[in-house]
Design a protein around this motif. Structure first.
Motif, short mmCIF file in Angstrom:
data_model
loop_
_atom_site.label_atom_id
_atom_site.label_comp_id
_atom_site.label_asym_id
_atom_site.label_seq_id
_atom_site.Cartn_x
_atom_site.Cartn_y
_atom_site.Cartn_z
N MET A 10 0.93 -1.18 -0.06
CA MET A 10 -0.09 -0.06 0.02
C MET A 10 0.74 1.18 0.01
N LEU A 11 0.60 2.18 -0.96
CA LEU A 11 1.40 3.41 -0.96
C LEU A 11 0.41 4.46 -0.20
N ILE A 12 1.09 5.11 0.86
CA ILE A 12 0.35 5.87 1.72
C ILE A 12 1.02 7.26 1.64
N PHE A 13 -0.17 8.22 1.19
CA PHE A 13 0.36 9.66 1.15
C PHE A 13 -0.12 10.24 2.30
N TYR A 14 0.42 11.24 3.22
CA TYR A 14 -0.19 11.86 4.29
C TYR A 14 0.33 13.13 4.33
N SER A 15 -0.45 14.08 5.00
CA SER A 15 0.06 15.46 5.18
C SER A 15 -0.15 15.94 6.82
N LEU A 16 0.87 16.54 7.09
CA LEU A 16 1.14 16.92 8.46
C LEU A 16 0.59 18.69 8.53
N ARG A 17 0.14 19.25 7.67
CA ARG A 17 -0.04 20.55 7.32
C ARG A 17 -0.70 21.45 8.40
N TYR A 18 -1.73 20.71 9.05
CA TYR A 18 -2.62 21.68 9.98
C TYR A 18 -2.17 20.90 11.48
N ILE A 19 -1.38 20.12 11.70
CA ILE A 19 -0.88 19.39 13.01
C ILE A 19 -0.15 20.45 13.75
N PRO A 20 -0.31 20.61 15.05
CA PRO A 20 0.58 21.19 15.92
C PRO A 20 1.91 20.72 15.83
N GLN A 21 3.01 21.43 16.08
CA GLN A 21 4.50 21.00 15.83
C GLN A 21 4.71 19.97 17.12
N LYS A 22 4.11 19.96 18.07
CA LYS A 22 4.35 18.91 19.26
C LYS A 22 3.80 17.62 18.78
N ASP A 23 2.60 17.69 18.15
CA ASP A 23 1.89 16.48 17.73
C ASP A 23 2.70 15.85 16.58
N LYS A 24 3.29 16.74 15.82
CA LYS A 24 4.09 16.29 14.58
C LYS A 24 5.26 15.51 14.90
N HIS A 50 10.53 0.77 10.59
CA HIS A 50 11.37 -0.26 10.70
C HIS A 50 10.91 -1.58 11.27
N GLU A 51 9.90 -1.37 12.24
CA GLU A 51 9.41 -2.64 12.72
C GLU A 51 8.68 -3.44 11.70
N PHE A 52 7.78 -3.01 10.72
CA PHE A 52 7.07 -3.79 9.78
C PHE A 52 7.69 -3.82 8.15
N LYS A 53 9.05 -3.37 8.33
CA LYS A 53 9.77 -3.56 6.96
C LYS A 53 9.16 -2.60 6.05
N ALA A 54 8.72 -1.51 6.14
CA ALA A 54 8.06 -0.49 5.27
C ALA A 54 9.22 0.34 4.78
N GLU A 55 8.87 1.13 3.73
CA GLU A 55 9.85 2.14 3.33
C GLU A 55 9.36 3.59 3.16
N LYS A 56 10.25 4.42 3.59
CA LYS A 56 9.81 6.03 3.63
C LYS A 56 10.23 6.35 1.95
N LEU A 57 9.50 6.48 1.04
CA LEU A 57 10.05 7.07 -0.13
C LEU A 57 10.12 8.50 -0.44
N GLY A 58 9.29 9.33 0.16
CA GLY A 58 9.58 10.65 0.20
C GLY A 58 9.09 11.44 1.42
N SER A 59 8.99 12.55 1.58
CA SER A 59 8.86 13.23 2.76
C SER A 59 7.30 12.99 3.36
N ASN A 60 6.45 12.74 2.73
CA ASN A 60 5.13 12.26 3.29
C ASN A 60 4.63 11.02 2.38
N VAL A 61 5.29 10.04 2.12
CA VAL A 61 5.07 9.01 1.36
C VAL A 61 5.64 7.55 2.08
N ILE A 62 4.81 6.70 2.27
CA ILE A 62 5.27 5.42 2.83
C ILE A 62 4.98 4.40 1.93
N LEU A 63 5.69 3.13 1.80
CA LEU A 63 5.28 2.08 1.06
C LEU A 63 5.27 1.09 2.05
N ALA A 64 4.09 0.41 2.21
CA ALA A 64 3.98 -0.60 3.51
C ALA A 64 3.36 -1.92 2.90
#
Length: 91
Positions: A10-24, A50-64
């Protein structure tokens, strides 16, 4: 799941745009893990990637892997982070 040498991810795209810094920071530590030094020793805390052998492909993209997608989905929903998902087959 595997078909003729292909694996399902699964290719997961996410955004942390409106999240407060401490929550990020809290979210990214859970996702990526972190290391810290105390009293001359270094401690490593692994994240979901690391735990589930996923890959971070970009700043807000994960391949799980599809098998562990539910764990990632729980983390995103727990932190109220919106995601977009694409199904991918790779060798």
């Amino acid at each position: 799941m595997e078909k003729e040498g292909f694996r399902q991810y699964m290719l997961i795209f996410y955004s942390l745009r409106y999240i407060p810094q401490k929550d990020k920071v809290k979210f990214l530590r859970e996702l990526q893990g972190y290391s810290e030094r105390k009293y001359g020793k270094e401690y490593f805390h692994s994240g979901l990637i690391h735990e589930f052998k996923a890959e971070k492909l970009g700043s807000n993209v994960i391949l799980a892997p599809i098998n562990n997608f539910a764990e990632f989905q729980k983390l995103f929903s727990k932190n109220n982070i919106g995601i977009r998902i694409k199904e991918v087959w790779t060798k």
